[in-house]
Scaffold this motif. Structure first.
Motif, PDB file in Angstrom:
ATOM      1  N   UNK A  21       0.819  -1.215   0.039  1.00  0.00           N
ATOM      2  CA  UNK A  21      -0.082  -0.017  -0.025  1.00  0.00           C
ATOM      3  C   UNK A  21       0.789   1.181  -0.001  1.00  0.00           C
ATOM      4  N   UNK A  69      -3.713  14.246   1.603  1.00  0.00           N
ATOM      5  CA  UNK A  69      -4.380  15.320   0.568  1.00  0.00           C
ATOM      6  C   UNK A  69      -3.519  16.546   0.775  1.00  0.00           C
ATOM      7  N   UNK A 109      -1.015  13.525  -3.617  1.00  0.00           N
ATOM      8  CA  UNK A 109      -1.701  12.523  -4.308  1.00  0.00           C
ATOM      9  C   UNK A 109      -1.020  11.982  -5.868  1.00  0.00           C
ATOM     10  N   UNK A 110      -0.668  13.206  -6.538  1.00  0.00           N
ATOM     11  CA  UNK A 110      -0.035  13.071  -7.757  1.00  0.00           C
ATOM     12  C   UNK A 110       1.154  12.044  -7.930  1.00  0.00           C
ATOM     13  N   UNK A 158       0.178   8.536  -6.816  1.00  0.00           N
ATOM     14  CA  UNK A 158      -0.718   7.639  -7.634  1.00  0.00           C
ATOM     15  C   UNK A 158       0.225   7.265  -8.832  1.00  0.00           C
ATOM     16  N   UNK A 159       1.229   8.041  -9.139  1.00  0.00           N
ATOM     17  CA  UNK A 159       2.027   7.471 -10.302  1.00  0.00           C
ATOM     18  C   UNK A 159       2.938   6.505  -9.647  1.00  0.00           C
ATOM     19  N   UNK A 199       2.003   4.197  -7.280  1.00  0.00           N
ATOM     20  CA  UNK A 199       1.138   3.130  -7.033  1.00  0.00           C
ATOM     21  C   UNK A 199       1.002   2.204  -8.220  1.00  0.00           C
ATOM     22  N   UNK A 200       0.736   3.187  -9.478  1.00  0.00           N
ATOM     23  CA  UNK A 200       0.460   2.762 -10.852  1.00  0.00           C
ATOM     24  C   UNK A 200       1.631   1.747 -11.288  1.00  0.00           C
ATOM     25  N   UNK A 258      -0.160  -1.162  -6.604  1.00  0.00           N
ATOM     26  CA  UNK A 258      -0.528  -1.193  -5.236  1.00  0.00           C
ATOM     27  C   UNK A 258      -1.579  -0.021  -5.237  1.00  0.00           C
ATOM     28  N   UNK A 259      -2.417  -0.179  -4.357  1.00  0.00           N
ATOM     29  CA  UNK A 259      -3.387   0.796  -3.966  1.00  0.00           C
ATOM     30  C   UNK A 259      -2.738   2.117  -3.261  1.00  0.00           C
ATOM     31  N   UNK A 260      -3.337   3.423  -3.448  1.00  0.00           N
ATOM     32  CA  UNK A 260      -2.987   4.438  -2.786  1.00  0.00           C
ATOM     33  C   UNK A 260      -3.885   5.081  -1.801  1.00  0.00           C
ATOM     34  N   UNK A 261      -3.687   5.301  -0.469  1.00  0.00           N
ATOM     35  CA  UNK A 261      -4.743   5.698   0.469  1.00  0.00           C
ATOM     36  C   UNK A 261      -4.259   7.350   0.733  1.00  0.00           C
ATOM     37  N   UNK A 262      -4.930   8.357   0.385  1.00  0.00           N
ATOM     38  CA  UNK A 262      -4.633   9.479   0.903  1.00  0.00           C
ATOM     39  C   UNK A 262      -5.390   9.874   2.361  1.00  0.00           C
ATOM     40  N   UNK A 304      -9.183   0.151   5.080  1.00  0.00           N
ATOM     41  CA  UNK A 304      -8.042   0.014   3.816  1.00  0.00           C
ATOM     42  C   UNK A 304      -6.829  -0.216   4.434  1.00  0.00           C
TER      43      UNK A 304
END
Lengths: 190, 190
Positions: free
Chosen positions: B53, B58, B62-63, B66-67, B69-70, B74-78, B113
């Motif tokens: 994870x 926030x 996030x940006x 997320x890149x 995680x992509x 894996x998922x991203x939690x903010x 999560x």
């Protein structure tokens, strides 16, 4: 968009006839691979619209917006909900009332990043009453820029936001259009 | 990371000896292609760490998160800075004081999560005094999960956050380490 419909059906939680919770993949935990698909879909829909900038609102709009910007090769601006000490210049701003959080906030964008030559794609996670979208449209117009369209991840079509944007003549592309949440059942348009 | 150093030199604005404004590509307007490079770099650095994870705060984290995680799949939690009405369950939370915004806020993550089997990579845009990172570490520990490391886009090495994390034994990877902003000049470590 079938992958999104499937995700909403499997992981969305209906909290009431009005509120759909998608904290498992969009609003709190984010699925990056799904965001990539969503960004690619928005990019395909608006590839011929001459987009030069994407505008969204913090925080949940950022992930789909950044993936769209990556594909289209344009910068993403996220409107801030409160003024930070490092955003010191005059700001373009508008007020937005959140029915979910029951608070009114000011959203703002620096005029340094948005000019009258920009053609702007607005991206947001949800379209419900349309208050956030209207605030972003107001800010984009204050900059003298053009609103080229709106890309919405999940539209609650039973609320008034979509109808108002349609009446104003904007192109709106929603990847999931929720017709109803009545009785805890998620029904899509199409 | 040379592309990031270059961007900071060209578009960063030194507001004081303490504050570096990077609203042109990270904190307000975001450069998606640079975020992709940053995500790929974090993914390469932590690819053998068994990450399950990614956790960030926030909005500016996030940006890059997320890149990353992509790339890692894996998922991203903010973590959210205020409780929203759709986050109704008991939350894992910690307080964090922002020196930039001069406000104390509560950051929170849903325990749904984050579980004790997770190995978490913390991603954030800035590391200064380390208050945000320490709040995220506290939340991750409350969930019983493991902090596998921290990926920071810009570290202000002249403030105390990095030294504290080093002393606590965490692996910290910062893509740009700012040694000084004195006299309006940006100096990097290395």
């Amino acid at each position: 968009m079938e992958a999104l419909h499937k995700k909403i059906r499997e992981e969305g939680i209906v909290l009431s006839d009005q509120v759909l919770k998608v904290d498992a993949f969009l609003n709190h935990q984010i699925d990056p691979a799904l965001m990539k698909l969503i960004g690619d879909e928005f990019a395909a829909l608006f590839k011929d619209s001459g987009i030069t900038k994407i505008v969204t609102i913090e925080a949940s709009g950022i992930a789909p917006a950044i993936m769209t910007g990556l594909n289209l090769g344009v910068p993403v601006i996220f409107a801030r909900k409160q003024q930070s000490l490092t955003l010191t210049e005059n700001l373009l701003s508008a007020t937005v009332y959140s029915f979910t959080k029951k608070v009114e906030s000011t959203v703002a964008i620096s005029p340094r990043h948005l000019t009258s030559s920009d053609r702007v794609l607005v991206i947001d996670d949800f379209l419900a009453n349309g208050k956030a979208s209207q605030a972003l449209i107001s800010i984009i117009k204050q900059a003298g820029a053009t609103v080229a369209g709106l890309g919405i991840v999940i539209e609650k079509s039973f609320q008034g936001g979509r109808a108002e944007l349609d009446a104003q003549g904007y192109r709106v592309e929603s990847l999931a259009r929720v017709k109803s949440l009545a009785g805890g059942v998620i029904t899509f348009i199409d």
